[in-house]
Design a protein around this motif. Structure first.
Motif, PDB file in Angstrom:
ATOM      1  N   LEU A  48      25.343  22.411 -22.325  1.00 34.32           N
ATOM      2  CA  LEU A  48      25.693  22.236 -23.729  1.00 34.32           C
ATOM      3  C   LEU A  48      27.035  22.714 -23.785  1.00 34.32           C
ATOM      4  O   LEU A  48      27.445  23.903 -23.763  1.00 34.32           O
ATOM      5  N   GLN A  89      25.443  17.579 -22.065  1.00 33.08           N
ATOM      6  CA  GLN A  89      25.630  17.048 -23.382  1.00 33.08           C
ATOM      7  C   GLN A  89      26.769  17.911 -24.264  1.00 33.08           C
ATOM      8  O   GLN A  89      26.947  18.977 -24.117  1.00 33.08           O
ATOM      9  N   MET A  94      28.971  18.930 -27.306  1.00 36.39           N
ATOM     10  CA  MET A  94      28.801  19.543 -28.580  1.00 36.39           C
ATOM     11  C   MET A  94      30.035  19.312 -29.278  1.00 36.39           C
ATOM     12  O   MET A  94      31.145  19.253 -29.084  1.00 36.39           O
ATOM     13  N   GLU A 125      23.820  20.258 -35.288  1.00 33.91           N
ATOM     14  CA  GLU A 125      23.034  19.769 -34.154  1.00 33.91           C
ATOM     15  C   GLU A 125      22.484  20.746 -33.117  1.00 33.91           C
ATOM     16  O   GLU A 125      21.751  20.465 -32.216  1.00 33.91           O
ATOM     17  N   SER A 142      19.936  20.032 -30.103  1.00 29.04           N
ATOM     18  CA  SER A 142      20.269  20.109 -28.850  1.00 29.04           C
ATOM     19  C   SER A 142      19.636  21.012 -27.938  1.00 29.04           C
ATOM     20  O   SER A 142      19.077  20.502 -26.849  1.00 29.04           O
ATOM     21  N   THR A 175      16.361  19.427 -27.018  1.00 31.37           N
ATOM     22  CA  THR A 175      16.209  18.222 -26.192  1.00 31.37           C
ATOM     23  C   THR A 175      16.489  18.867 -24.721  1.00 31.37           C
ATOM     24  O   THR A 175      15.891  18.494 -23.801  1.00 31.37           O
TER      25      THR A 175
END
Length: 355
Positions: free
Chosen positions: A281, A296, A298, A308, A312, A315
């Protein structure tokens, strides 16, 4: 699938209709527990004046019985029923930030059950700003105890589907209020002692509080000069126990590390080179992207990042990765609450769920 007395399956998700809100209120009156959306995270709701119902929260979450719960009220007009003494500054903050993500710790009224307070002489109170939560509270007509609707110590839920994933048939139903707008838990501000103190950071900052009451509250873990305070100080020892204050909390099952921005790509690549599957992240994506890693992006805005964050993490936790790496956050007051959650998530990550 287990059925309730109305032949409806437990753990079901219902759209936020008036019929569903009335059904949720009826279940609460009957001593059951339901999933309730708020602007912060989804709560596991029970009648706060019913000790047997409150105990169902602890059983469903696997939560230690001495951990106090936050009571959600229909409006500030209900405060005198729940608090024995209400300082004028607390009333001013209620007027300024309620409905909203601010919990006030006050001396409890005599009728508040020990099961809610963890046996303490204080109680945490707030009025949520989510329209569905307020509708449920108004129809129910009294206080609702509602900690986050997840297994104890794990990632807080920010959608109805998260609640069902976490608790399944332990909960009678979940009212779907959509994704939570704030995304992290409320600021907890203690007014039970001589000096107000933030015991859990959130969207309502010390600076915002100071603008209302004319003085900046103390912040747990922060020394008077702005540095780190001694966690074992006399003040800390006398502070009330509150939700979300354990060192390990909000945690994924996958081991999580916080990594400085300049070291992130190299550490991710090194772990991948050792054969590890790594979820990352970060504030941006690498160029070119490394196919061995799951990146991912952010948000750069702290409010959007907070909204989020838990989704996140959830996930990333479902990717069958060996590690989750999270890029360290920028400095500054706007990131304080998010940094708090990520720090606790890192400490608690990789362990088996409580209960």
């Amino acid at each position: 699938m287990t059925k309730d007395s109305g032949a409806k399956p437990r753990g079901r998700i219902e759209p936020p209709t008036l019929v569903a809100i009335r059904e949720a209120a009826a279940l609460l009156r009957a001593g059951d527990i339901v999933g309730m959306p708020t602007e912060t995270v989804y709560g596991l709701a029970a009648d706060a004046l019913n000790p047997a119902a409150v105990n169902k929260i602890f059983a469903a979450k696997g939560r230690p019985a001495d951990h106090p719960l936050i009571v959600h009220l229909p409006s500030a007009d209900h405060l005198p029923r729940w608090a024995a003494a209400i300082p004028k500054d607390a009333l001013a903050l209620a007027r300024a930030f309620w409905p909203g993500p601010l919990t006030l710790i006050l001396k409890r009224a005599p009728e508040v059950p020990d099961e809610v307070t963890g046996g303490q002489d204080t109680v945490g109170l707030r009025v949520p700003s989510h329209s569905i939560a307020l509708a449920m509270l108004l129809v129910f007509g009294s206080g609702i105890a509602a900690p986050s609707a997840n297994r104890f110590g794990r990632i807080s839920p920010t959608t109805a589907a998260h609640v069902r994933e976490e608790l399944g048939e332990r909960v009678a139903m979940v009212v779907d209020g959509g994704p939570c707008a704030v995304g992290i838990e409320s600021t907890i501000l203690d007014f039970s002692r001589d000096v107000p103190e933030i015991l859990r950071p959130g969207a309502i900052t010390p600076e915002a509080i100071a603008r209302v009451i004319g003085r900046r509250p103390r912040v747990r873990g922060e020394a008077a000069g702005g540095g780190r305070a001694d966690a074992h100080s006399a003040d800390a020892a006398h502070a009330p126990r509150v939700s979300g204050a354990l060192a390990a909390h909000y945690a994924p099952r996958t081991p999580l590390r916080l990594v400085q921005s300049g070291l992130l790509a190299a550490e991710a690549a090194a772990l991948a080179g050792e054969g590890s599957r790594v979820a990352v992240l970060a504030h941006g994506l690498p160029d070119p992207r490394d196919s061995r890693l799951i990146w991912q992006a952010m948000p750069a805005d702290p409010a959007a990042y907070a909204q989020e964050l838990y989704a996140s993490l959830r996930t990333a936790d479902m990717l069958d990765a060996d590690f989750i790496l999270v890029e360290a956050l920028p400095d500054g007051p706007a990131w304080r609450a998010i940094a708090d959650r990520l720090g606790r998530a890192a400490v608690g990550s990789g362990a088996s769920p409580a209960g």
